[in-house]
Design a protein around this motif. Structure first.
Motif, PDB file in Angstrom:
ATOM      1  N   LEU A 108     -20.177  35.131  94.758  1.00 54.54           N
ATOM      2  CA  LEU A 108     -19.641  34.818  93.850  1.00 54.54           C
ATOM      3  C   LEU A 108     -18.763  35.852  93.116  1.00 54.54           C
ATOM      4  CD1 LEU A 108     -20.475  31.780  91.636  1.00 54.54           C
ATOM      5  CD2 LEU A 108     -18.722  31.731  93.499  1.00 54.54           C
ATOM      6  N   MET A 109     -19.228  37.281  93.133  1.00 51.79           N
ATOM      7  CA  MET A 109     -18.520  38.566  93.019  1.00 51.79           C
ATOM      8  C   MET A 109     -17.794  39.145  94.065  1.00 51.79           C
ATOM      9  SD  MET A 109     -19.407  38.286  89.470  1.00 51.79           S
ATOM     10  CE  MET A 109     -18.572  40.093  88.864  1.00 51.79           C
ATOM     11  N   GLU A 110     -18.694  39.102  95.002  1.00 49.64           N
ATOM     12  CA  GLU A 110     -18.667  40.346  95.974  1.00 49.64           C
ATOM     13  C   GLU A 110     -18.020  39.504  97.338  1.00 49.64           C
ATOM     14  OE1 GLU A 110     -22.025  42.455  96.869  1.00 49.64           O
ATOM     15  OE2 GLU A 110     -22.179  42.746  94.828  1.00 49.64           O
ATOM     16  N   MET A 146     -15.912  29.748  87.654  1.00 48.07           N
ATOM     17  CA  MET A 146     -15.102  29.787  86.946  1.00 48.07           C
ATOM     18  C   MET A 146     -14.135  30.978  86.933  1.00 48.07           C
ATOM     19  SD  MET A 146     -16.174  27.344  83.021  1.00 48.07           S
ATOM     20  CE  MET A 146     -17.132  27.932  83.078  1.00 48.07           C
ATOM     21  N   LYS A 147     -14.282  32.502  86.671  1.00 45.23           N
ATOM     22  CA  LYS A 147     -14.363  33.662  86.663  1.00 45.23           C
ATOM     23  C   LYS A 147     -12.917  33.488  87.816  1.00 45.23           C
ATOM     24  CE  LYS A 147     -15.186  38.415  86.382  1.00 45.23           C
ATOM     25  NZ  LYS A 147     -14.608  38.653  85.558  1.00 45.23           N
ATOM     26  N   LEU A 161      -9.857  24.789  93.379  1.00 43.66           N
ATOM     27  CA  LEU A 161     -10.912  25.500  92.464  1.00 43.66           C
ATOM     28  C   LEU A 161     -11.347  24.801  91.117  1.00 43.66           C
ATOM     29  CD1 LEU A 161     -14.163  27.322  92.798  1.00 43.66           C
ATOM     30  CD2 LEU A 161     -11.871  29.417  91.920  1.00 43.66           C
ATOM     31  N   ALA A 162     -10.242  25.138  90.288  1.00 45.62           N
ATOM     32  CA  ALA A 162     -10.338  25.283  88.830  1.00 45.62           C
ATOM     33  C   ALA A 162     -10.308  23.709  88.619  1.00 45.62           C
ATOM     34  CB  ALA A 162      -8.333  24.710  88.756  1.00 45.62           C
ATOM     35  N   ALA A 281     -12.972  39.527  79.726  1.00 43.16           N
ATOM     36  CA  ALA A 281     -12.969  39.693  81.340  1.00 43.16           C
ATOM     37  C   ALA A 281     -13.069  38.793  81.650  1.00 43.16           C
ATOM     38  CB  ALA A 281     -14.244  40.706  81.772  1.00 43.16           C
ATOM     39  N   CYS A 282     -13.044  37.095  81.505  1.00 35.70           N
ATOM     40  CA  CYS A 282     -13.348  35.961  82.355  1.00 35.70           C
ATOM     41  C   CYS A 282     -12.090  35.798  82.693  1.00 35.70           C
ATOM     42  CB  CYS A 282     -14.246  34.565  81.120  1.00 35.70           C
ATOM     43  SG  CYS A 282     -13.179  33.787  80.628  1.00 35.70           S
TER      44      CYS A 282
END
Length: 1029
Positions: A108-110, A146-147, A161-162, A281-282
């Protein structure tokens, strides 16, 4: 959000890639794990397959992780097998799905933007299943997912996605209510997304989001309370939606309807609570966050255009993306808090990015919301709870925009004034106090020394200045008449921020978006031989110069002077030649020094002089040809008369402090006064030996600190006149060593702008003795800081260092910080310097401490050179290090090598470097490895090392196998005995021999023979040997 379509067939089934892309490490690993699971279950029935993977998992942690990741990868890439894989995963995992949660978070982050569409769908399905199963940690995964929902993006993938994440939250409501942070984070996220979903086609989704947010806010309001003041900001933006309007009215007028604990003072309590960085940040995707952090930590000011253009194309190019600007501004103000080192460098400042975001805003509503986001922390600011970093960007945007973009400053000042009564009338007093606290704290922290130049600036129109004086009389100077209409910025014209880029021609401090800066700067860049990019370009616009020189500019100030002073100032204005100006200026100085001079006029007089003398501060100060006559002529300006009078006075003279006060006031109006004073003190014969006056001047300014004042003045000099910077450098370093010799900031200012000729001149000053730029106690720290500078800056720094007579051993520890790919400049300079040196023990130790890498030839190359020039000395040092490190317990060596980020010397490292040197010398006639000390040390190490090392370095150890001590040399025979004893004697005596060898290895042959004579007699008793030693 959408990945670009692959140009060729994708190489993997997990990530989108082209035939040109390198294989992704994560994808490769997951494919290997899939292969393991497939090999275990291939051809087996479902039950047999389950037994096989269960048996494999029980073998150990590695097998457990491989099977879990293999099932995870199959689940993502094979939808038909997803249910079975998830069932098997729940059965075989032994760590509560921890391995899977870590991998999901990493993706998810990368990797989320590169995921294949099928894998993306499956990943959301897996998160849904984890939530259904109540897996511990699933709430964190859901918040990370969610981010990834981007603000200001209504593409199909983002909407999908939302909606899917919202469905998970609605379906698993009971589970959601168990986590206070998840409640707050999901409310914050969807309150923000509601703004983007206002088109008719998205009303169904928006209604679901509205119902979800209202439900949680009414049922769990106190959990949402932890969001802080930004909860009110988000609700305010969506308050016109009918359902939200009812909630908004309850929040303002009937707070206990939301929660019994939320009383009448609850709203004020909510507004005074700073919003946590987690929430700010989110609302940025990981990719947005990475790009913003890169710009604020790595990009140099003036070089940001291509990065801003990329960001604009990627995230801010659509009409819907206007709402994203609020999220970016809140993130920059509340999350991006650079260190003091970054703040004092030339890295792109936060206010410049915010200015760019404001000037590219094309919607009035979005612009208004963006300004509210910028000032939001001001409204209820409390120095005890809030940070100066949250309010600093707004004041700096206004300050730096005043000259190049006065419309921006005007619209922000107008907004600041009008928000006080209109934000929420019942709390007008608290809002006013919050803004007052902000401005006071800004001055206390020296963000700006004085606010009067901002609030009472002639560039602002009369109405705005009047409103500022009414709202903030404490920060304004006395009222002054308006200037001519064409110099004013009318608020009617500046309320809207719909500005074309061609307005933004200047890169001065406010280079928000220099899209067309090149069109106005080509000639200046040619004339200034490439220095234009370092200079403040607004100085070169002739229209502005003409406006500055208009006599009308001083009218507001002259009327506030007494008659005598007013007459002199007007004479100064009318005078045409320098000699007349100087005569009148001396008369003004005499009036200032009279006892009955009203000091309240000082600020007004300084404003007059700053306006009248602006012409003196343009162009180069230093003459083209430097001679005694040209220098004296260059300091015959009216403003220099103040400097001259100051030099002629004693510090205990009452007039001395009055003139210092005069200069301090002038410094606030014209910051260039600082480096002009430095120039006068160096160039004028009348100021010979008076350089210490600058320190008195610095202490008299609003800065009140020599170091800060000096750095600011040198920075201004660097931006205006590089030749003058080089001319002043020797005097600055000589007169203020405590402020300069420890300052990497000052050194970087110099090497960042000088050319090769100026570098050579500075080196000559060092060699002659006129300049000292490094001191033993601070040089190492400065060189370490320079490792992040540009290539030419680093080379210049090393050249200047090498011009000094500082022993190389002083800075040799820097080798521990150098990586061969990241620091080639420092390594090449050190290599050339080391080859001129005779190796010392510390040098050899640091060289051998470098990690071994096939591409890093630094250690081998310098060892080869020393082996050819100083073989005996190098041999002794290596022997001492080998024996010393061989005596250390292996466990202690491994702990030492892993406990620090810096390179540490281990026995294995020494042997690796020795082996590399052996290979390098194999085809030469060099006799380095035939030396007695090297052979002794190798025998000593071979006797006590383990079999793995013996095998690995067998070729190296083989050099010493045939070596035996000649009996005709007693001292060397005694030194060899412990090294060779394990080959023919019991190993029990080895520790004793090792200690003695280590203690005496660096001594001379003659000294060695004395303590070792009786060694053979007590070889059998290690205890006796230890006591005796």
């Amino acid at each position: 959000m959408e990945p670009s379509p692959a140009k060729g067939k994708p190489q993997g089934r997990l990530l989108v890639s082209t035939t040109l892309d390198a294989k992704d490490e994560l994808e490769e690993r997951l494919e290997r794990c899939v292969g393991i699971v497939t090999s275990l279950t291939n051809g087996l029935s479902e039950r047999e397959a389950n037994d096989a993977i269960t048996a494999n998992v029980c073998k150990g942690p590695q097998q457990h992780e491989e099977v879990c990741l293999g099932l995870f990868a199959l689940l993502l890439t094979e939808p038909p097998q997803a249910q079975r894989c998830y069932r098997d995963l729940t059965l075989v995992n032994r760590d509560g799905m921890n391995v899977i949660l870590i991998k999901i978070n990493q993706i998810l982050m990368e990797k989320f933007l590169k995921l294949q569409d099928v894998c993306r769908t499956q990943l959301v399905w897996l998160v849904r299943e984890l939530v259904k199963s109540g897996v511990i940690g699933a709430d964190g995964i859901l918040m990370t997912l969610m981010k990834q929902i981007a603000g200001g993006d209504i593409t199909n993938k983002n909407l999908w996605l939302a909606e899917n994440v919202l469905d998970i939250l609605v379906e698993q409501r009971e589970w959601v209510l168990k986590s206070g942070m998840l409640i707050a984070m999901s409310v914050y996220t969807y309150l923000r997304l509601i703004v983007d979903h206002g088109t008719p086609a998205l009303l169904v989704l928006r209604q679901k989001e509205v119902d979800f947010c209202i439900g949680l806010l009414r049922e769990k309001f106190m959990e949402c309370f932890i969001i802080g003041r930004d909860l009110v900001r988000l609700l305010q933006i969506v308050a016109r939606i009918p359902e939200m309007e009812l909630l908004w009215k309850d929040l303002l007028h009937n707070p206990q309807a939301l929660s019994p604990q939320f009383t009448g003072k609850g709203l004020l309590q909510l507004l005074t609570a700073r919003t946590s960085r987690k929430f700010l940040a989110c609302r940025l995707t990981p990719d947005m966050e990475t790009k913003l952090l890169f710009m604020t930590s790595r990009v140099r000011f003036g070089q940001q255009k291509r990065y801003q253009d990329w960001f604009q194309r990627q995230y801010l190019s659509t009409a819907e993306s206007q709402s994203l600007r609020c999220d970016l501004i809140r993130y920059i103000c509340g999350v991006v808090h650079p260190s003091n080192e970054v703040l004092s460098s030339d890295i792109l400042p936060r206010w410049a990015i915010i200015g760019w975001l404001l000037t590219t805003c094309t919607s009035n509503v979005a612009a208004s919301n963006a300004k509210l986001a910028l000032f939001y922390d001001w409204l209820f600011f409390s120095p005890e709870k809030d940070s100066i970093m949250n309010i600093e960007p707004a004041i700096l945007v206004m300050h730096h925009s005043m000259k190049p973009h006065p419309a921006i400053t005007a619209t922000l000042l107008d907004f600041m004034c009008r928000i006080i009564p209109h934000f929420f009338p019942p709390l007008e007093g608290q809002v006013r106090q919050g803004v007052f606290n902000s401005l006071t704290f800004i001055m206390e922290k020296r963000v700006l020394a004085h606010l009067a130049p901002l609030f009472d600036n002639p560039k602002l129109d009369r109405e705005l200045r009047s409103m500022l004086r009414e709202r903030f009389p404490e920060f304004c100077s006395s009222p002054s008449p308006p200037t001519e209409g064409r110099d004013e910025v009318k608020m009617e014209e500046s309320v809207s921020l719909e500005m074309d880029n061609h307005v933004l021609l200047d890169k001065e401090d406010g280079c928000y978006d220099n899209t067309e800066a090149a069109f106005s700067d080509d000639e200046e860049e040619i004339n200034n031989k490439g220095e234009g990019n370092k200079k403040r370009e607004f100085r070169f616009h002739p229209i502005k110069e003409a406006i500055i020189e208009e006599p009308a500019d001083i009218t507001p100030y002259v009327d506030q002077l007494d008659d005598m002073m007013k007459e002199k100032v007007l004479q100064l204005q009318k005078g045409s030649d320098t000699e007349t100006h100087c005569e009148v200026m001396q008369e003004i100085v005499d009036l200032i020094l009279e006892e009955d001079f009203d000091s309240e006029q000082m600020s007004t007089l300084a404003s007059c002089l700053a306006e009248l003398f602006k012409g003196h501060f343009r162009g180069d100060v230093l003459p083209d040809e430097i001679t005694e006559e040209s220098l004296e002529e260059s300091v015959c300006k009216p403003v220099c008369l103040v400097f001259r009078n100051l030099c002629q006075m004693q510090e205990d003279n009452s007039g001395f402090s009055v003139l210092l006060e005069m200069l301090a006031e002038l410094y606030q109006k014209q910051p260039k006064i600082g480096y002009h004073l430095l120039y006068y003190l160096k160039a004028s014969k009348a100021a010979m030996g008076k350089m210490s006056l600058y320190e008195s001047f610095a202490q008299a300014t609003a800065l009140g600190d020599l170091h800060t004042c000096l750095m600011m003045d040198m920075k201004a000099c660097q931006e205006d006149d590089i030749r003058l910077l080089c001319y002043l450098t020797p005097s600055i370093y000589t007169e203020f060593p405590d402020e300069t010799l420890r300052s990497a900031e000052l050194l970087n200012m110099i090497v960042a702008v000088i050319d090769s000729t100026q570098l050579q001149e500075l080196m000559c000053h060092v060699m002659i003795g006129n300049l000292v730029m490094f001191r033993k106690d601070s040089v190492l720290n400065i060189l370490i800081q320079s490792l992040d500078w540009e290539t030419f800056e680093q080379y210049s720094t090393w050249q200047l260092f090498l011009a000094h007579s500082i022993p190389l051993e002083t800075i040799i520890p820097i080798l521990q910080h150098l990586k061969y790919k990241e620091h080639p400049e420092a390594l090449s300079c050190l290599l050339l310097q080391l080859r001129r040196e005779k190796p010392s023990g510390e040098m050899v130790k640091m060289v051998l401490s470098r990690p071994c890498h096939p591409e890093d030839q630094f250690t081998t190359s310098i060892l080869r050179h020393w082996a050819a020039k100083h073989d005996d000395v190098l041999g002794e040092h290596i022997k001492a290090l080998l024996i010393k490190n061989n005596n250390l317990p292996r466990k202690r060596q491994s702990l030492r090598s892993s406990s620090s980020k810096l390179a540490q010397l281990t026995l294995e490292q020494i042997l690796e470097h020795m082996d590399n040197l052996r290979l390098n010398l194999s085809n030469t006639k060099n006799s380095f490895f035939t030396q007695t000390p090297i052979l002794q040390a190798l025998q000593h190490v071979q006797a006590s090392c383990d079999e793995a090392h013996k095998m690995r370095f067998s070729d190296l150890f083989s050099l010493a196998e045939e070596y035996e001590e000649p009996s005709s040399k007693p001292p060397k025979s005694r030194r060899k005995a412990p090294a060779s004893s394990p080959r023919s004697r019991k190993g029990a005596a080895t520790p004793v021999s090792n200690e003695e060898e280590s203690a005496s290895s660096s001594a001379s042959e003659e000294e060695d023979s004395k303590p070792k004579a009786p060694k053979r007699k007590r070889k059998g008793s290690s205890a006796v040997a230890s006591d005796s030693d």
